[in-house]
Design an enzyme around this catalytic site. Structure first.
Site, PDB file in Angstrom:
ATOM      1  N   HIS A   1       0.791  -1.227   0.000  1.00  0.00           N
ATOM      2  CA  HIS A   1       0.000   0.000   0.000  1.00  0.00           C
ATOM      3  C   HIS A   1       0.825   1.279   0.000  1.00  0.00           C
ATOM      4  CE1 HIS A   1      -3.949  -1.909   0.360  1.00  0.00           C
ATOM      5  NE2 HIS A   1      -3.342  -2.797   1.123  1.00  0.00           N
TER       6      HIS A   1
ATOM      7  N   ASP B   1      -2.829 -10.010  -5.129  1.00  0.00           N
ATOM      8  CA  ASP B   1      -3.225 -10.264  -3.748  1.00  0.00           C
ATOM      9  C   ASP B   1      -3.371  -8.924  -3.035  1.00  0.00           C
ATOM     10  OD1 ASP B   1      -3.309 -10.781  -1.008  1.00  0.00           O
ATOM     11  OD2 ASP B   1      -1.784 -12.341  -1.062  1.00  0.00           O
ATOM     12  N   MET B   2      -4.620  -8.556  -2.700  1.00  0.00           N
ATOM     13  CA  MET B   2      -4.884  -7.279  -2.057  1.00  0.00           C
ATOM     14  C   MET B   2      -5.568  -7.509  -0.710  1.00  0.00           C
ATOM     15  SD  MET B   2      -5.966  -4.766  -5.218  1.00  0.00           S
ATOM     16  CE  MET B   2      -5.406  -3.306  -4.320  1.00  0.00           C
ATOM     17  N   GLU B   3      -4.902  -7.086   0.348  1.00  0.00           N
ATOM     18  CA  GLU B   3      -5.430  -7.222   1.705  1.00  0.00           C
ATOM     19  C   GLU B   3      -4.792  -6.156   2.587  1.00  0.00           C
ATOM     20  OE1 GLU B   3      -3.536 -10.872   3.632  1.00  0.00           O
ATOM     21  OE2 GLU B   3      -3.303 -11.337   1.486  1.00  0.00           O
ATOM     22  N   TRP B   4      -5.337  -5.968   3.780  1.00  0.00           N
ATOM     23  CA  TRP B   4      -4.720  -5.054   4.730  1.00  0.00           C
ATOM     24  C   TRP B   4      -3.442  -5.681   5.274  1.00  0.00           C
ATOM     25  CZ3 TRP B   4      -6.400  -0.643   3.684  1.00  0.00           C
ATOM     26  CH2 TRP B   4      -7.756  -0.321   3.597  1.00  0.00           C
TER      27      TRP B   4
END
Length: 271
Positions: A127, A154-157
């Site tokens: 991010h 792959d998108m995550e916090w």
């Protein structure tokens, strides 16, 4: 979702399978042409779990096609044994951000190919870097290769990241997701896959991002319960699976369709 595939895709799958059968009689198993074309029938799934869940009627075994995703944490994989015990596909971590390459990527990538396991590569989104920079980094390390599965974003916090735990506005996240999808599709000539988690999907309204298939994580309930009304192609249902041929714990995934759907999907989505 997979039930709505057109009949033409099934016909294409049949043609591919027929061609594979003819070539297999003359080509060595590790021949790149054969590996690129092969669409192996799913083997019996012999997965266990170090931390089992009572799935009830929503058990992942309702789906016949299962696979894994791996990274540097999986240092010892006998790919032939894994395939024989139900690993029908693998997604392998390649890159992260704009300056990190997974140290096991090349080993996993080559070994999975030799074993005839359909595999794709994934990028872990960071991010604190521009989406375009991250896409270029992935392209640099994951060449477009015949027979590979679509690339994954792959998108995550990342709340535990020592360098970037940012939680940006949802609109900014979606803008980056759309840019990544567009860049990946343009470079590889196929729609990418977005992997995500329940909270990230909800917080950023990722259902508003078009142009990609979805791979959804849900380790305590069926995706229908965690992502109501949203289509998915792959379901990550465990992070603690025990699979013959793989040392330690590994992520397990199901493909959201029948064995015939899987063959059709491979025929239409492999590069």
């Amino acid at each position: 979702m997979m039930r709505r595939r057109h009949a033409i895709a099934l016909l294409a799958a049949g043609a591919v399978l027929s061609a594979c059968g003819r070539q297999e009689t003359v080509a060595r198993r590790d021949d790149p042409r054969l590996v690129a074309m092969a669409a192996p029938a799913p083997a019996r799934v012999r997965f266990d779990d170090h931390d089992p869940v009572d799935w009830g009627r929503a058990h992942p075994r309702r789906y016949p096609v299962h696979g894994i995703d791996v990274a540097r944490f999986q240092t010892a994989i006998d790919w032939d044994t894994a395939r024989a015990n139900g690993v029908s596909f693998a997604f392998i971590k390649a890159t992260e951000g704009g300056d990190m390459v997974d140290p096991m990527f090349r080993d996993h990538w080559r070994a999975a190919r030799r074993a005839g396991v359909p595999r794709g590569a994934y990028h872990f989104f960071y991010h604190c870097r521009a989406a375009s920079e991250q896409a270029r980094w992935f392209f640099r390390h994951v060449p477009k290769e015949s027979g590979m599965l679509p690339p994954v974003i792959d998108m995550e916090w990342t709340p535990f990241s020592p360098t970037c735990s940012a939680r940006r506005p949802a609109g900014d996240v979606r803008a980056d997701a759309r840019q990544m999808v567009s860049l990946f599709a343009g470079h590889y000539g196929t729609r990418p896959i977005i992997y995500t988690t329940v909270d990230f999907f909800r917080d950023n309204e990722l259902w508003r991002v078009r142009g990609a298939e979805f791979w959804l994580r849900s380790v305590t309930a069926h995706p229908e319960d965690r992502y109501p009304g949203h289509d998915w192609t792959f379901w990550q249902y465990s992070g603690t699976a025990a699979i013959p041929g793989i040392a330690g714990k590994v992520d397990a995934n199901a493909f959201g369709g029948s064995a015939a759907d899987w063959q059709a999907w491979l025929a239409s989505r492999r590069l």
